[in-house]
Design an enzyme around this catalytic site. Structure first.
Site, PDB file in Angstrom:
ATOM      1  N   CYS A 196     -10.592  -1.043   4.133  1.00 50.75           N
ATOM      2  CA  CYS A 196     -11.675  -0.195   4.648  1.00 50.75           C
ATOM      3  C   CYS A 196     -12.774  -0.972   5.363  1.00 50.75           C
ATOM      4  O   CYS A 196     -12.955  -0.838   6.565  1.00 50.75           O
ATOM      5  CB  CYS A 196     -12.274   0.614   3.502  1.00 50.75           C
ATOM      6  SG  CYS A 196     -11.119   1.823   2.854  1.00 50.75           S
TER       7      CYS A 196
HETATM    8  N1  LIG Z   1      -7.196   1.858  -0.095  1.00 45.71           N
HETATM    9  C1  LIG Z   1      -8.436   2.291  -0.134  1.00 45.71           C
HETATM   10  O1  LIG Z   1      -9.240   1.810  -0.916  1.00 45.71           O
HETATM   11  C2  LIG Z   1      -8.902   3.417   0.777  1.00 45.71           C
HETATM   12  C3  LIG Z   1     -10.096   4.068   0.461  1.00 45.71           C
HETATM   13  C4  LIG Z   1     -10.535   5.111   1.260  1.00 45.71           C
HETATM   14  C5  LIG Z   1      -9.789   5.451   2.396  1.00 45.71           C
HETATM   15  N2  LIG Z   1      -8.646   4.800   2.698  1.00 45.71           N
HETATM   16  C6  LIG Z   1      -7.890   5.241   3.890  1.00 45.71           C
HETATM   17  O2  LIG Z   1      -6.759   5.995   3.477  1.00 45.71           O
HETATM   18  C7  LIG Z   1      -5.670   5.787   4.360  1.00 45.71           C
HETATM   19  C8  LIG Z   1      -4.455   5.341   3.585  1.00 45.71           C
HETATM   20  O3  LIG Z   1      -4.744   4.088   2.991  1.00 45.71           O
HETATM   21  P1  LIG Z   1      -3.963   3.535   1.730  1.00 45.71           P
HETATM   22  O4  LIG Z   1      -4.807   2.439   1.188  1.00 45.71           O
HETATM   23  O5  LIG Z   1      -3.529   4.638   0.843  1.00 45.71           O
HETATM   24  O6  LIG Z   1      -2.666   2.921   2.467  1.00 45.71           O
HETATM   25  P2  LIG Z   1      -1.327   2.426   1.743  1.00 45.71           P
HETATM   26  O7  LIG Z   1      -0.728   1.411   2.666  1.00 45.71           O
HETATM   27  O8  LIG Z   1      -1.576   2.067   0.326  1.00 45.71           O
HETATM   28  O9  LIG Z   1      -0.402   3.715   1.713  1.00 45.71           O
HETATM   29  C9  LIG Z   1       0.074   4.327   2.849  1.00 45.71           C
HETATM   30  C10 LIG Z   1       1.439   4.908   2.534  1.00 45.71           C
HETATM   31  O10 LIG Z   1       1.852   5.637   3.699  1.00 45.71           O
HETATM   32  C11 LIG Z   1       3.231   5.395   3.885  1.00 45.71           C
HETATM   33  N3  LIG Z   1       3.550   5.703   5.284  1.00 45.71           N
HETATM   34  C12 LIG Z   1       3.325   4.954   6.386  1.00 45.71           C
HETATM   35  N4  LIG Z   1       3.729   5.617   7.479  1.00 45.71           N
HETATM   36  C13 LIG Z   1       4.209   6.808   7.067  1.00 45.71           C
HETATM   37  C14 LIG Z   1       4.770   7.932   7.727  1.00 45.71           C
HETATM   38  N5  LIG Z   1       4.898   7.975   9.043  1.00 45.71           N
HETATM   39  N6  LIG Z   1       5.171   8.970   6.965  1.00 45.71           N
HETATM   40  C15 LIG Z   1       5.047   8.951   5.624  1.00 45.71           C
HETATM   41  N7  LIG Z   1       4.519   7.928   4.942  1.00 45.71           N
HETATM   42  C16 LIG Z   1       4.102   6.869   5.665  1.00 45.71           C
HETATM   43  C17 LIG Z   1       3.445   3.955   3.479  1.00 45.71           C
HETATM   44  O11 LIG Z   1       4.774   3.700   3.148  1.00 45.71           O
HETATM   45  C18 LIG Z   1       2.504   3.857   2.264  1.00 45.71           C
HETATM   46  O12 LIG Z   1       3.173   4.170   1.062  1.00 45.71           O
HETATM   47  C19 LIG Z   1      -6.166   4.789   5.395  1.00 45.71           C
HETATM   48  O13 LIG Z   1      -6.637   5.471   6.518  1.00 45.71           O
HETATM   49  C20 LIG Z   1      -7.317   4.100   4.695  1.00 45.71           C
HETATM   50  O14 LIG Z   1      -8.276   3.604   5.611  1.00 45.71           O
HETATM   51  C21 LIG Z   1      -8.171   3.790   1.898  1.00 45.71           C
END
Ligand SMILES: NC(=O)c1ccc[n+]([C@@H]2O[C@H](COP(=O)([O-])OP(=O)(O)OC[C@H]3O[C@@H](n4cnc5c(N)ncnc54)[C@H](O)[C@@H]3O)[C@@H](O)[C@H]2O)c1
Length: 437
Positions: free
Chosen positions: A273
């Site tokens: 983030c």
């Molecule tokens: N991790 C954090 O602390 C956090 C906090 C707030 C917001 N976010 C936001 O949330 C979003 C997701 O982040 P995250 O940390 O969960 O990511 P992550 O990498 O942990 O998880 C993403 C998941 O999406 C899957 N994926 C990728 N492409 C895909 C597709 N086309 N179809 C289906 N699944 C798909 C991946 O395999 C993975 O399991 C981002 O935009 C991030 O900025 C993250």
């Protein structure tokens, strides 16, 4: 159409699909399933899908016990097949939003998710984007495509909204359920349907005027953190020149009961983030000839912290008549923050690379993030911290202040420690070999 969908949501008859079952999607899916909805997680990772279906959590904030219970009760399952979208009433998109090599937004994961669900999307559904992104994404990449490519009428027969995820991995107090959820719709009807979904499962929902506003809320939150960390890192660089202990200064300033919020210097920023989100905002702002100087400055200062740490370490070794080249360095803590295993954008990885580049022998120890893949594609394993190991290194570099470290033991055994987190002093551990950043 709107009332029918809200009715289904209110009596938990609505079926939910969460796309992307990572740090954000899995906790959300679990919360929705726990509140009574039937939830299907769609993910392109077969491994993640198999683990979820086996009730084996791959996300630290979700226990396998809790996940397993929901899976066994038939409330939650995962699949790689987007066809699950056809059966859904509400779809939440939680895919990654990284940066490209040139530090521009990489929205290819959102595009791929929309491509995947488009064949199955139909009237009467709610689609919420949760991935952090620049203002306008929900309208441009989702709502407009639904209208153009599927002939749907957003706000009339299909509902589209944005709701930023605010999960703080490893935070024992604030989680997906009790952290207020900000929601903004592409139209007022979209907002109302999305509000009804989150209000049934989460403690508090805060509505804003549009999806664009909701997208910007998340970017302000993380820009606030990036800029304040940048400020305190620069403050630390100044205190270093003035030979003032910045940590004592921050502690004292923190005693002010109003108007001050402590931020701490460190080896750089990490995670999915804070290093990335502000750049989504500045990229979008440039399109209207607006330059976010605070963001650029904070990115520059925070991004250069690993190089400052490297210089500090080189100076300390120099004082001991030891060149950096050929030194044996142990990085303590590779995850980007304490008590979690997340390595994304971790400054420890950059330090590992820089130290290697300078000709050091580098190893790391991390009880949570036990391996990583180097830029050369090699898997590097955590060195076990057995008795006598620390003595074999010229210096230890405390990058992440995991609770699990034996600070007193490290202080006793290590020849030199550069503590980038003030972790030893915080625990009342000191010694001539412990140096604070
Ligand atoms: N991790 C954090 O602390 C956090 C906090 C707030 C917001 N976010 C936001 O949330 C979003 C997701 O982040 P995250 O940390 O969960 O990511 P992550 O990498 O942990 O998880 C993403 C998941 O999406 C899957 N994926 C990728 N492409 C895909 C597709 N086309 N179809 C289906 N699944 C798909 C991946 O395999 C993975 O399991 C981002 O935009 C991030 O900025 C993250």
């Amino acid at each position: 159409m709107q009332d029918v969908l809200i009715g289904k949501i209110n009596c938990k008859d609505a079926k939910i699909v969460v796309i992307g079952m990572g740090y954000v999607g899995l906790p959300l899916a679990v919360e929705l399933a726990q509140s009574g909805f039937t939830v299907v997680g769609v993910d392109i990772s077969e491994r993640a899908v198999a683990r979820i279906n086996a009730g084996d959590s791959h996300v630290g904030d979700v226990s396998s016990e809790r996940l397993g219970r929901l899976v066994r009760a038939g409330k939650l399952r995962a699949t790689t097949d987007y066809a699950a979208v056809a059966e859904a009433d509400a779809i939440s998109i939680c895919v990654p939003t990284p940066l490209t090599k040139t530090k521009d937004p990489d929205i290819s994961y959102i595009t791929a998710a929309v491509d995947g669900l488009l064949p199955y999307v139909h009237v009467g559904q709610l689609i919420v984007l949760e991935s952090t992104t620049y203002p306008g994404t929900t309208e441009e990449l989702i709502a407009e495509r639904f209208e153009k490519e599927k002939g749907l009428k957003v706000g009339e027969n299909v509902f589209v909204a944005f709701s930023p995820e605010r999960v703080d991995p490893g935070n024992p107090t604030w989680n997906t359920k009790n952290t207020p959820k900000v929601v903004g719709g592409v139209t007022p009807a979209c907002a109302e349907v999305a509000r009804s979904l989150y209000a049934t499962a989460l403690d508090k929902v805060h509505m804003v005027g549009s999806a664009r506003e909701a997208e910007t809320v998340k970017l302000l939150e993380n820009t606030f953190r990036a800029v304040n960390i940048g400020l305190v890192n620069e403050f630390m660089l100044m205190c270093d020149r003035l030979e003032i202990d910045v940590w004592n200064v921050i502690d004292a300033a923190s005693t002010k009961p109003f108007g001050f919020m402590p931020f701490y210097p460190g080896p750089g920023i990490g995670g999915h983030c804070i290093p990335l989100d502000p750049l989504y905002l500045s990229w979008k702002a440039k399109a209207v000839d607006f330059y976010n100087r605070f963001i650029e400055l904070a990115t520059d200062i925070n991004g250069n912290m690993p190089r400052f740490v490297l210089q500090r370490l080189a100076d300390l070794l120099n004082d001991r008549e030891k060149p950096l080249k050929g030194s044996r360095i142990l990085i303590l803590g590779m995850a980007y923050k304490a008590n979690i295993a997340d390595l994304r954008e971790s400054p420890g990885l950059e330090l590992y690379r820089l130290l290697r580049q300078k000709g050091c022998w580098v190893e790391f120890h991390d009880p949570h993030a036990t391996s990583f893949v180097s830029l050369l594609g090699k898997t590097v394993l955590s060195t076990p911290l057995e008795s006598g190991v620390l003595e074999t290194f010229d210096a230890a570099l405390l990058v992440t202040d995991h609770q699990a470290f034996d600070y007193a033991g490290i202080a006793q055994e290590a020849r030199l420690v550069l503590d980038c987190r003030n972790a030893f002093a915080k625990r009342g551990v000191s010694g001539p070999n412990i140096v604070k950043l």
